[in-house]
Design an enzyme around this catalytic site. Sequence first.
Site, PDB file in Angstrom:
ATOM      1  N   GLU A 229     -71.506  18.092  26.008  1.00 39.31           N
ATOM      2  CA  GLU A 229     -72.490  18.197  27.086  1.00 39.31           C
ATOM      3  C   GLU A 229     -73.100  19.579  26.988  1.00 39.31           C
ATOM      4  O   GLU A 229     -72.388  20.583  27.051  1.00 39.31           O
ATOM      5  CB  GLU A 229     -71.814  17.996  28.437  1.00 39.31           C
ATOM      6  CG  GLU A 229     -72.768  18.096  29.605  1.00 39.31           C
ATOM      7  CD  GLU A 229     -72.039  18.279  30.919  1.00 39.31           C
ATOM      8  OE1 GLU A 229     -72.445  19.155  31.699  1.00 39.31           O
ATOM      9  OE2 GLU A 229     -71.057  17.549  31.162  1.00 39.31           O
ATOM     10  N   CYS A 266     -74.187  22.015  35.813  1.00 39.65           N
ATOM     11  CA  CYS A 266     -74.966  21.361  34.766  1.00 39.65           C
ATOM     12  C   CYS A 266     -75.992  20.395  35.346  1.00 39.65           C
ATOM     13  O   CYS A 266     -76.907  19.968  34.642  1.00 39.65           O
ATOM     14  CB  CYS A 266     -74.045  20.628  33.797  1.00 39.65           C
ATOM     15  SG  CYS A 266     -72.891  19.498  34.601  1.00 39.65           S
TER      16      CYS A 266
END
Length: 492
Positions: A229, A266
């Site tokens: 990620e 994020c």
Amino acid sequence: MPFQDHSPAEIDQIMQAAWTAFPVYRNTTLKQRADLMRAIARELEATGDELIQTAMRETNLPEARLKNERNRTMFQLTSYAEACEAGHWLEVRIDTAVPEKGDPDVRKLQVALGPIVVFGASNFPFAYSTAGGDTASALAAGCPVVVKAHPAHAETSERVAEAIRKAVKAAGLPAGVFGHVHGVSFEAGKALVTHPHTRAVGFTGSYGGGKALFDWANQRKEPIPVFAEMGSINPVFLLPGKLKTSAKELAAQLAGSVTLGTGQFCTNPGLILGIAGEDLDLFIKELGAAIEKTAPSTMLHPGIAKAYGEKRSTALKQAEVETVGVAAAKPAENQGVPTIATASAEAFFKNPLLHQEVFGPYSLVIRCGNADELVKAARHLEGQLTTALMATDEDIKQHRALVEAAQDICGRLILNGAPTGVRVSLSMQHGGPFPSTTDSRFTSVGADGIKRWVRPLAFQGWSDAALPDALKNGNPLGIWRMVNNDLTKDPI
């Protein structure tokens, strides 16, 4: 507390231990794995305030946030333990023999890949680090785990690692089921990814870091999957009907989301897009005012604070970018300054730098000339973890092209909600098209994350006694299985 980098020889020993433990651990029962994960959760809880104080010192995160994150990490461990035992992730398929057609008996399930290397995240010292979701899901799959501690919270990682070691030892499992590596330089990470016993990698962090791991993994003689990620700007589209009735409310909601955790999530909404006009002007005014009232706060560590300051400064210096709101209070050292800027769609189309993530409490509002430009902006964006639409039902009907374009660029499409906050559940998708992640087919949150660490294996013509329990006629595990195209728990 400084920790010395592990040498290549020490890393080799740790990986050898993981490889030796693999045949033992993959043959444990689902219950044994689940019991181990529950034991880790208990050991994590037993660390008490000492672990929280250590994490506070290393990360500058507040006590309440860290206690909540540790609770979330414990919940992940126990919920993945339940998923492990339920066995849905095994995806058992059984087609019994049809002698008159000459068709053999074929049975398939998912099996563990082998030792998994997990890289701890800087912004989540518990939930995405040593005992986080990658570790929990890999253990559920039957894979030994080797964690690379994040240097920004190395002592926290070491304390959590000790809790995991205690649980592994108490379970009577080989010590190699869990390994822990320290390393500030990239050499330790490269040694882990390129080691011949590593079978897959989990990573949460920057694009540069994730892409380097991905490249190393694909340059191996035997390439391995990297589930990385790597960041996202999580665009929010403000549609006309919703904006007309809720401009002030949307501004307050997004101001909170942009600055939550000093913008160090994020899923932070780093880009907001709407159609120019009085309603968008009101939204921008209200958003700027809310940001001005938000005090700067300390970022995770000096490196992140420095990077935020540099990227923020670069973004604000771009042609046609106008600053709308900046925190009125003067920041202290290593604090992130909440900031909102705006630019036209034309500037956005011409300047790729405006598409890039500024990791911190910053967001850019793009003023589009019409609905077509909203769609064009969506199609200019790279892959994202999330995309949000602030819209009425009528807006959705009137803007189908935007809805379609939004689906193409994200893993989670949100209606009338802020992107920050990720529910740990089976239906959650935390992963999106490149470059937000390296493989959009998988999630790093929820029990489906187990599927990253397994591969399918079919058994043809085997006797019932010799088959794995999940494939035996009597279904001793009591799990759901697809038998001759029917989903059932019944024995054969």
